[in-house]
Scaffold this motif. Structure first.
Motif, PDB file in Angstrom:
ATOM      1  N   ASN A 139       2.246 -15.647  29.866  1.00 16.90           N
ATOM      2  CA  ASN A 139       2.838 -14.741  31.275  1.00 16.90           C
ATOM      3  C   ASN A 139       2.394 -15.429  32.583  1.00 16.90           C
ATOM      4  N   GLU A 140       1.504 -16.441  32.748  1.00 17.48           N
ATOM      5  CA  GLU A 140       1.004 -17.310  33.589  1.00 17.48           C
ATOM      6  C   GLU A 140       1.984 -18.301  33.478  1.00 17.48           C
ATOM      7  N   LEU A 141       2.564 -18.752  32.088  1.00 21.56           N
ATOM      8  CA  LEU A 141       3.157 -19.496  31.558  1.00 21.56           C
ATOM      9  C   LEU A 141       4.887 -19.849  32.107  1.00 21.56           C
TER      10      LEU A 141
ATOM     11  N   ILE B  25     -12.338  -7.172  17.249  1.00 20.18           N
ATOM     12  CA  ILE B  25     -12.838  -7.618  18.370  1.00 20.18           C
ATOM     13  C   ILE B  25     -12.246  -8.951  18.575  1.00 20.18           C
ATOM     14  N   ASN B  26     -12.706  -9.442  17.982  1.00 18.86           N
ATOM     15  CA  ASN B  26     -12.375 -11.488  18.424  1.00 18.86           C
ATOM     16  C   ASN B  26     -10.568 -11.347  18.259  1.00 18.86           C
ATOM     17  N   GLY B  27      -9.976 -10.430  17.238  1.00 23.20           N
ATOM     18  CA  GLY B  27      -8.599 -10.259  17.877  1.00 23.20           C
ATOM     19  C   GLY B  27      -7.313  -9.829  18.893  1.00 23.20           C
ATOM     20  N   TRP B  28      -8.954  -9.270  19.501  1.00 28.17           N
ATOM     21  CA  TRP B  28      -7.712  -8.183  20.492  1.00 28.17           C
ATOM     22  C   TRP B  28      -8.257  -9.138  22.366  1.00 28.17           C
ATOM     23  N   VAL B  29      -9.301 -10.135  22.088  1.00 26.80           N
ATOM     24  CA  VAL B  29      -9.562 -10.689  23.297  1.00 26.80           C
ATOM     25  C   VAL B  29      -8.611 -12.126  22.807  1.00 26.80           C
ATOM     26  N   SER B  30      -8.802 -13.084  21.846  1.00 27.02           N
ATOM     27  CA  SER B  30      -7.481 -13.662  21.376  1.00 27.02           C
ATOM     28  C   SER B  30      -6.297 -13.558  21.699  1.00 27.02           C
ATOM     29  N   GLN B  31      -5.616 -12.239  21.516  1.00 26.44           N
ATOM     30  CA  GLN B  31      -4.458 -11.749  22.258  1.00 26.44           C
ATOM     31  C   GLN B  31      -3.886 -11.765  23.510  1.00 26.44           C
ATOM     32  N   GLN B  32      -5.717 -10.878  24.027  1.00 26.58           N
ATOM     33  CA  GLN B  32      -5.248 -10.825  25.269  1.00 26.58           C
ATOM     34  C   GLN B  32      -5.670 -11.625  25.883  1.00 26.58           C
ATOM     35  N   ILE B  33      -6.095 -12.760  25.843  1.00 25.09           N
ATOM     36  CA  ILE B  33      -5.837 -13.839  26.457  1.00 25.09           C
ATOM     37  C   ILE B  33      -4.964 -14.910  25.912  1.00 25.09           C
ATOM     38  N   VAL B  34      -4.289 -14.876  25.148  1.00 26.39           N
ATOM     39  CA  VAL B  34      -2.645 -14.921  24.947  1.00 26.39           C
ATOM     40  C   VAL B  34      -1.731 -14.263  25.877  1.00 26.39           C
ATOM     41  N   HIS B  35      -1.961 -13.499  25.488  1.00 27.26           N
ATOM     42  CA  HIS B  35      -1.337 -12.332  26.571  1.00 27.26           C
ATOM     43  C   HIS B  35      -1.581 -13.109  27.991  1.00 27.26           C
ATOM     44  N   ASP B  36      -2.293 -13.582  28.837  1.00 27.14           N
ATOM     45  CA  ASP B  36      -2.610 -13.539  30.541  1.00 27.14           C
ATOM     46  C   ASP B  36      -1.643 -15.068  30.549  1.00 27.14           C
ATOM     47  N   LEU B  37      -2.293 -16.271  29.303  1.00 28.84           N
ATOM     48  CA  LEU B  37      -1.808 -17.401  29.600  1.00 28.84           C
ATOM     49  C   LEU B  37      -0.256 -17.491  29.316  1.00 28.84           C
TER      50      LEU B  37
END
Length: 609
Positions: A117-119, A103-115
């Motif tokens: 993309n935004e950058l 779960i932790n890995g999924w959350v962290s990678q989703q945040i990285v994905h969002d960040l």
């Protein structure tokens, strides 16, 4: 800071200390805004961490019962039951740990994905000037290392902090419930385990820093001396012996630091071995005293054993929490570097209410245009000229006169700092930026191709182009026959930056790409200057066909191109000083005549050799 690796855990490098971010409420809220969409799974992670901390205590407690109730009580049935229970709790703890990491890995990678993309989207909106002033390495580092580092900041620093706090609290509570006296001794022992780590770690870090500096010096010397140019210079000046001695001196220093670091590590392990075993021994000593000398009937051997196990369980989380400020600082620094880019406001963007006028028959006007890259150094001053629809104007001038800047202002790669540029009477700053650029085609001196196939690079101009359209564009650009003769045809790989193709082939592909775009306005920025005469002639024919019926601006150094222009603009120091046709400009006996004598004529002579 972004380009150097961080120091070892527990210590910040000098550079990290100098660039230490300021912790503010706004910064923390901004970071947590990226976590907010995933608050529910994060809450689940924290709940699992708490459960894991509790489960982690059970094997120690069960071990105490195994000793006191099963072994000393000589109860084989209970022994089997307690061992099975220990196995079950250990398995459950491991299973919960795996679930938490998933779960932790999924959350962290989703945040990285969002960040990420935004950058990336934000960097795409940056003006051309951003990419000419920023170091490409810094941009890539922030996109890759810093954004990827966010994953470890979330899955590592944040959850590790929560996990360590939960482990420390649950363990101390369990110790106090078991025996407050042994718990007190155990807690007092913890500094004996941590302080050597901090002291020895700091010493090793100092040695590592000094060693790294010498390694960098050694690498710099190797890169210089063993490069093609460096080795040639050494040979020409017969400095082999000098370089050998210089290399040997630095190499000795590197070796000495490596030996010192290895020795420091050995003594550190010796000290840690002593203190790691000293803690449990003190607890055994105190527990033995209470049982043997003080005749304490409430304390058992199992309780002493369980206490020792729990104390050992406290060591790592306590050490981690002591270093949390360093991990926290590094995590904040990564977010800060990313936010620095995200906070850069694009200087070139749409106005509040952009328009999309008809640009199919463009009439271009530069009216008193001014531009400067540096505030006190104007490059273009009071530039005014008019290009009728469908006409081709050539811009010539000495090197550094601002020719390329003049044409770069039209698609708003840069914005004029004064005056205005209009198309069909509409200020280009009022035109929708994508609508404006969609009607402009550029062929520059350096033909850039993306790593992929010929087809991929052509479709970049028109993703829905048919095979027939691709072939027609390539026939006009005189590149179709070459492509057909390749084993993979239009699926031929061009390599990184098109390195598998010659300069002429890349340029003809870039022309075919612009032909596919079918723009109303065409800009040619010395599109054939870097090519040989044969390639130039082939490409010029393609350009001639492409320019027919289009409003074109051409920066040229070839007289053959200039002679085809409807009008020639001579620019010097950012101002038009002469304009007209070839013959009348020659008669003026001014800058154009000088350019003709020094540049154009040489090109003509080279072409006829």
């Amino acid at each position: 800071m972004a380009n150097r690796p961080p120091g070892p855990r527990g210590y910040l490098t000098e550079e990290e200390l100098q660039n230490k971010p300021k912790v503010t409420k706004e910064l923390l809220f901004r970071i947590f805004s990226y976590l907010k969409p995933y608050w529910l799974p994060l809450l689940g992670v924290f709940a699992i961490i708490l459960l894991s901390s509790v489960l982690g205590l059970l094997p120690s407690i069960i071990t105490g019962r195994i000793i006191d109730e099963a072994i000393l009580g000589k109860d084989m049935t209970l022994l089997v039951q307690l061992v099975l229970l220990a196995i079950i709790t250990l398995s459950a703890s491991q299973f919960v740990g795996v679930l938490e990491s998933y779960i932790n890995g999924w959350v962290s990678q989703q945040i990285v994905h969002d960040l990420r993309n935004e950058l990336f989207e934000h960097l795409q909106s940056m003006p051309h000037s951003f990419f000419t002033t920023e170091k490409q390495g810094d941009i890539i580092t922030r996109m890759n290392s810093d954004v990827s580092g966010v994953s470890s900041a979330i899955s590592g620093t944040l959850t590790s902090c929560v996990s360590n706090i939960a482990t420390v609290i649950t363990t101390i509570v369990a110790l106090l419930k078991m025996d407050i006296r042994l718990a007190a001794i155990g807690v007092l022992v913890i500094p004996l385990l941590v302080l050597p780590t901090k002291s020895a770690g700091k010493n090793r870090w100092q040695l590592l820093s000094q060693s790294q500096e010498k390694h960098d010096e050694l690498n710099d010397m190797m890169n210089e001396a063993l490069s093609v140019s460096g080795s040639l210079l050494i040979k020409i000046f017969t400095q082999e012996e000098y370089k050998d001695a210089q290399f040997d001196a630095i190499n000795k220093e590197v070796t000495n630091y490596a030996i010192k670091e290895a020795r420091a590590g050995k003594w550190f392990r010796v000290i840690m071995g002593i203190f790691t075993n000293l803690g449990p021994l003190l607890i055994y000593l105190a527990g033995g005293y209470f049982i043997i000398s003080a005749n304490d009937t409430t304390l058992t051997v199992g309780a002493i054993t369980a206490t020792v196990t729990m104390i050992n369980r406290l060591y790592r989380p306590v050490e981690s929490l002591l270093n949390i400020s360093v991990d926290f600082t590094r995590s904040l620094a990564m977010f800060t570097r990313i936010f620095e880019y995200l906070d850069i406001e694009p200087s070139i963007k749409n106005c509040e209410h952009p328009v999309k006028p008809d640009l199919s028959n463009p009439i271009i006007d530069y009216k008193n245009v001014k531009f400067r890259y540096i505030e006190d150094k104007p490059l273009i001053e009071d530039l005014t000229f008019h290009i009728p629809s469908g006409k081709m104007y050539a811009i010539v001038g000495p090197s550094g006169s601002g020719k390329s800047t003049v044409v770069n202002l039209l698609p708003r790669l840069y914005d004029a700092t004064g005056g205005e540029i209009t198309i069909n009477g509409v200020n280009i700053k009022d035109i929708d930026l994508y609508h404006l650029r969609d009607h402009i085609g550029m062929v520059t001196q350096e033909a850039y191709l993306f790593n992929g196939t010929i087809r991929d690079n052509l479709l970049f101009a028109k993703p829905d182009a048919t095979q027939e359209e691709l072939e027609n564009a390539c026939k006009i650009a005189n590149i179709h026959t070459f492509i057909e003769n390749q084993p993979d045809g239009y699926n031929t790989q061009v390599g990184n930056r098109g390195l598998k193709l010659s300069g002429g082939e890349k340029q003809r592909l870039s022309i075919a790409r612009v032909i596919l775009k079918n723009p109303a306005i065409l800009i040619l920025d010395e599109a054939t200057s870097a090519l040989d005469s044969i390639s130039e002639s082939s490409i010029q024919n393609a350009l001639d066909i492409m320019m027919k019926g289009r409003t074109s601006i051409v920066i040229a150094h070839r007289l053959s191109t200039i002679l085809q222009a409807d009008r020639i603009l001579v620019i010097s120091d950012g101002t038009i000083i002469e304009q007209g046709e070839h013959e009348e400009l020659l008669k003026l006996d001014g800058v154009y005549r000088q350019l003709y004598e020094t540049q154009f004529r040489k090109v003509i002579e080279m072409e006829h050799e």
